[in-house]
Write a protein that holds these residues in place. Structure first.
Motif, PDB file in Angstrom:
ATOM      1  N   ILE A   5       0.852  -1.204   0.000  1.00  0.00           N
ATOM      2  CA  ILE A   5       0.000   0.000   0.000  1.00  0.00           C
ATOM      3  C   ILE A   5       0.882   1.246   0.000  1.00  0.00           C
ATOM      4  O   ILE A   5       0.625   2.199  -0.737  1.00  0.00           O
ATOM      5  CB  ILE A   5      -0.958  -0.028   1.206  1.00  0.00           C
ATOM      6  N   VAL A   6       1.928   1.238   0.779  1.00  0.00           N
ATOM      7  CA  VAL A   6       2.861   2.376   0.803  1.00  0.00           C
ATOM      8  C   VAL A   6       3.543   2.510  -0.559  1.00  0.00           C
ATOM      9  O   VAL A   6       3.679   3.615  -1.089  1.00  0.00           O
ATOM     10  CB  VAL A   6       3.906   2.212   1.926  1.00  0.00           C
ATOM     11  N   THR A   7       3.933   1.393  -1.149  1.00  0.00           N
ATOM     12  CA  THR A   7       4.576   1.411  -2.470  1.00  0.00           C
ATOM     13  C   THR A   7       3.650   2.026  -3.518  1.00  0.00           C
ATOM     14  O   THR A   7       4.096   2.742  -4.409  1.00  0.00           O
ATOM     15  CB  THR A   7       4.978  -0.016  -2.885  1.00  0.00           C
ATOM     16  N   ALA A   8       2.358   1.776  -3.393  1.00  0.00           N
ATOM     17  CA  ALA A   8       1.373   2.331  -4.331  1.00  0.00           C
ATOM     18  C   ALA A   8       1.137   3.822  -4.093  1.00  0.00           C
ATOM     19  O   ALA A   8       0.459   4.473  -4.883  1.00  0.00           O
ATOM     20  CB  ALA A   8       0.055   1.565  -4.225  1.00  0.00           C
ATOM     21  N   GLY A   9       1.679   4.349  -3.003  1.00  0.00           N
ATOM     22  CA  GLY A   9       1.510   5.774  -2.705  1.00  0.00           C
ATOM     23  C   GLY A   9       0.213   6.091  -2.004  1.00  0.00           C
ATOM     24  O   GLY A   9      -0.192   7.252  -1.932  1.00  0.00           O
ATOM     25  N   THR A  10      -0.419   5.070  -1.486  1.00  0.00           N
ATOM     26  CA  THR A  10      -1.679   5.270  -0.773  1.00  0.00           C
ATOM     27  C   THR A  10      -1.414   5.126   0.716  1.00  0.00           C
ATOM     28  O   THR A  10      -0.985   4.082   1.159  1.00  0.00           O
ATOM     29  CB  THR A  10      -2.717   4.215  -1.203  1.00  0.00           C
ATOM     30  N   LEU A  11      -1.632   6.159   1.457  1.00  0.00           N
ATOM     31  CA  LEU A  11      -1.457   6.069   2.908  1.00  0.00           C
ATOM     32  C   LEU A  11      -2.821   6.024   3.575  1.00  0.00           C
ATOM     33  O   LEU A  11      -3.162   6.822   4.441  1.00  0.00           O
ATOM     34  CB  LEU A  11      -0.617   7.239   3.423  1.00  0.00           C
ATOM     35  N   ARG A  12      -3.603   5.038   3.122  1.00  0.00           N
ATOM     36  CA  ARG A  12      -4.929   4.830   3.692  1.00  0.00           C
ATOM     37  C   ARG A  12      -5.213   3.333   3.646  1.00  0.00           C
ATOM     38  O   ARG A  12      -4.930   2.672   2.659  1.00  0.00           O
ATOM     39  CB  ARG A  12      -5.977   5.557   2.858  1.00  0.00           C
ATOM     40  N   THR A  13      -5.737   2.835   4.738  1.00  0.00           N
ATOM     41  CA  THR A  13      -6.161   1.439   4.739  1.00  0.00           C
ATOM     42  C   THR A  13      -7.679   1.327   4.790  1.00  0.00           C
ATOM     43  O   THR A  13      -8.266   0.491   4.126  1.00  0.00           O
ATOM     44  CB  THR A  13      -5.558   0.671   5.924  1.00  0.00           C
ATOM     45  N   ARG A  14      -8.308   2.158   5.569  1.00  0.00           N
ATOM     46  CA  ARG A  14      -9.768   2.091   5.699  1.00  0.00           C
ATOM     47  C   ARG A  14     -10.304   3.485   5.968  1.00  0.00           C
ATOM     48  O   ARG A  14      -9.547   4.437   6.172  1.00  0.00           O
ATOM     49  CB  ARG A  14     -10.185   1.140   6.812  1.00  0.00           C
ATOM     50  N   THR A  15     -11.625   3.583   5.982  1.00  0.00           N
ATOM     51  CA  THR A  15     -12.290   4.823   6.326  1.00  0.00           C
ATOM     52  C   THR A  15     -13.119   4.566   7.578  1.00  0.00           C
ATOM     53  O   THR A  15     -13.861   3.582   7.643  1.00  0.00           O
ATOM     54  CB  THR A  15     -13.202   5.290   5.171  1.00  0.00           C
ATOM     55  N   SER A  16     -12.972   5.445   8.563  1.00  0.00           N
ATOM     56  CA  SER A  16     -13.711   5.251   9.806  1.00  0.00           C
ATOM     57  C   SER A  16     -15.187   5.560   9.587  1.00  0.00           C
ATOM     58  O   SER A  16     -15.583   6.123   8.560  1.00  0.00           O
ATOM     59  CB  SER A  16     -13.149   6.163  10.902  1.00  0.00           C
ATOM     60  N   MET A  17     -16.004   5.224  10.556  1.00  0.00           N
ATOM     61  CA  MET A  17     -17.441   5.482  10.471  1.00  0.00           C
ATOM     62  C   MET A  17     -17.740   6.974  10.382  1.00  0.00           C
ATOM     63  O   MET A  17     -18.795   7.370   9.894  1.00  0.00           O
ATOM     64  CB  MET A  17     -18.166   4.856  11.668  1.00  0.00           C
ATOM     65  N   THR A  18     -16.806   7.826  10.842  1.00  0.00           N
ATOM     66  CA  THR A  18     -17.004   9.273  10.754  1.00  0.00           C
ATOM     67  C   THR A  18     -16.365   9.865   9.496  1.00  0.00           C
ATOM     68  O   THR A  18     -16.330  11.080   9.335  1.00  0.00           O
ATOM     69  CB  THR A  18     -16.436   9.975  12.006  1.00  0.00           C
ATOM     70  N   GLY A  19     -15.846   9.004   8.616  1.00  0.00           N
ATOM     71  CA  GLY A  19     -15.305   9.455   7.343  1.00  0.00           C
ATOM     72  C   GLY A  19     -13.827   9.783   7.326  1.00  0.00           C
ATOM     73  O   GLY A  19     -13.326  10.290   6.321  1.00  0.00           O
ATOM     74  N   GLN A  20     -13.116   9.507   8.405  1.00  0.00           N
ATOM     75  CA  GLN A  20     -11.684   9.792   8.462  1.00  0.00           C
ATOM     76  C   GLN A  20     -10.882   8.656   7.824  1.00  0.00           C
ATOM     77  O   GLN A  20     -11.182   7.485   8.024  1.00  0.00           O
ATOM     78  CB  GLN A  20     -11.227   9.960   9.910  1.00  0.00           C
ATOM     79  N   CYS A  21      -9.849   9.047   7.069  1.00  0.00           N
ATOM     80  CA  CYS A  21      -8.942   8.049   6.510  1.00  0.00           C
ATOM     81  C   CYS A  21      -8.085   7.495   7.643  1.00  0.00           C
ATOM     82  O   CYS A  21      -7.584   8.244   8.468  1.00  0.00           O
ATOM     83  CB  CYS A  21      -8.045   8.676   5.449  1.00  0.00           C
ATOM     84  N   ARG A  22      -7.895   6.209   7.649  1.00  0.00           N
ATOM     85  CA  ARG A  22      -7.095   5.553   8.690  1.00  0.00           C
ATOM     86  C   ARG A  22      -5.943   4.814   8.018  1.00  0.00           C
ATOM     87  O   ARG A  22      -6.013   4.459   6.850  1.00  0.00           O
ATOM     88  CB  ARG A  22      -7.951   4.570   9.493  1.00  0.00           C
ATOM     89  N   PHE A  23      -4.872   4.568   8.792  1.00  0.00           N
ATOM     90  CA  PHE A  23      -3.716   3.840   8.269  1.00  0.00           C
ATOM     91  C   PHE A  23      -3.144   2.988   9.396  1.00  0.00           C
ATOM     92  O   PHE A  23      -3.406   3.227  10.573  1.00  0.00           O
ATOM     93  CB  PHE A  23      -2.663   4.810   7.723  1.00  0.00           C
ATOM     94  N   ALA A  24      -2.319   2.045   9.010  1.00  0.00           N
ATOM     95  CA  ALA A  24      -1.708   1.141   9.977  1.00  0.00           C
ATOM     96  C   ALA A  24      -0.980   1.937  11.057  1.00  0.00           C
ATOM     97  O   ALA A  24      -0.301   2.919  10.769  1.00  0.00           O
ATOM     98  CB  ALA A  24      -0.732   0.208   9.258  1.00  0.00           C
ATOM     99  N   LEU A  25      -1.132   1.498  12.276  1.00  0.00           N
ATOM    100  CA  LEU A  25      -0.537   2.219  13.395  1.00  0.00           C
ATOM    101  C   LEU A  25       0.501   1.364  14.124  1.00  0.00           C
ATOM    102  O   LEU A  25       1.644   1.760  14.242  1.00  0.00           O
ATOM    103  CB  LEU A  25      -1.645   2.660  14.362  1.00  0.00           C
ATOM    104  N   CYS A  26       0.099   0.203  14.575  1.00  0.00           N
ATOM    105  CA  CYS A  26       1.007  -0.572  15.433  1.00  0.00           C
ATOM    106  C   CYS A  26       1.931  -1.507  14.651  1.00  0.00           C
ATOM    107  O   CYS A  26       2.992  -1.877  15.149  1.00  0.00           O
ATOM    108  CB  CYS A  26       0.214  -1.364  16.455  1.00  0.00           C
ATOM    109  N   GLY A  27       1.548  -1.928  13.469  1.00  0.00           N
ATOM    110  CA  GLY A  27       2.385  -2.800  12.659  1.00  0.00           C
ATOM    111  C   GLY A  27       2.373  -4.252  13.080  1.00  0.00           C
ATOM    112  O   GLY A  27       3.142  -5.056  12.554  1.00  0.00           O
ATOM    113  N   MET A  28       1.487  -4.613  14.028  1.00  0.00           N
ATOM    114  CA  MET A  28       1.401  -6.021  14.439  1.00  0.00           C
ATOM    115  C   MET A  28      -0.031  -6.508  14.578  1.00  0.00           C
ATOM    116  O   MET A  28      -0.271  -7.584  15.098  1.00  0.00           O
ATOM    117  CB  MET A  28       2.182  -6.248  15.722  1.00  0.00           C
ATOM    118  N   GLY A  29      -0.989  -5.733  14.098  1.00  0.00           N
ATOM    119  CA  GLY A  29      -2.372  -6.186  14.041  1.00  0.00           C
ATOM    120  C   GLY A  29      -3.239  -5.909  15.252  1.00  0.00           C
ATOM    121  O   GLY A  29      -4.441  -6.151  15.219  1.00  0.00           O
ATOM    122  N   ARG A  30      -2.672  -5.393  16.318  1.00  0.00           N
ATOM    123  CA  ARG A  30      -3.457  -5.171  17.535  1.00  0.00           C
ATOM    124  C   ARG A  30      -4.405  -3.984  17.397  1.00  0.00           C
ATOM    125  O   ARG A  30      -5.504  -3.998  17.934  1.00  0.00           O
ATOM    126  CB  ARG A  30      -2.536  -4.983  18.730  1.00  0.00           C
TER     127      ARG A  30
END
Length: 85
Positions: free
Chosen positions: A27-52
């Motif tokens: 995803i980073v290689t594609a230049g997209t720094l977004r993984t999902r969209t929150s219920m309030t419409g905010q773009c989200r991205f990986a934070l912890c790097g281990m799935g928690r």
């Protein structure tokens, strides 16, 4: 593509990454720094790097809520980001 790389598609963008790279790295290689969209419409991205934190959820080959930081890329994988989750 070589034996040491694989090609995946991120939101319609084809990228080649080293074999065994995580989906979040693709995803980073594609230049997209977004993984999902929150219920309030905010773009989200990986934070912890281990799935928690669950912030890296994406849709892979039609399967929703796949953890991008815990999933290795496979050749031909279709990854969709920005889905509501």
């Amino acid at each position: 593509m070589t034996e040491r790389s694989c090609s995946v598609t991120i939101d319609g963008i084809a990228v080649t990454v080293p074999a065994g790279a995580s989906v979040v790295a693709a995803i980073v290689t594609a230049g997209t720094l977004r993984t999902r969209t929150s219920m309030t419409g905010q773009c989200r991205f990986a934070l912890c790097g281990m799935g928690r934190c669950q912030e890296c959820r994406v849709t892979v080959d039609g399967q929703p809520h796949v953890l991008a930081c815990r999933t290795a890329c496979r050749d031909g994988m279709q990854i969709q980001t920005g889905t509501l989750a």
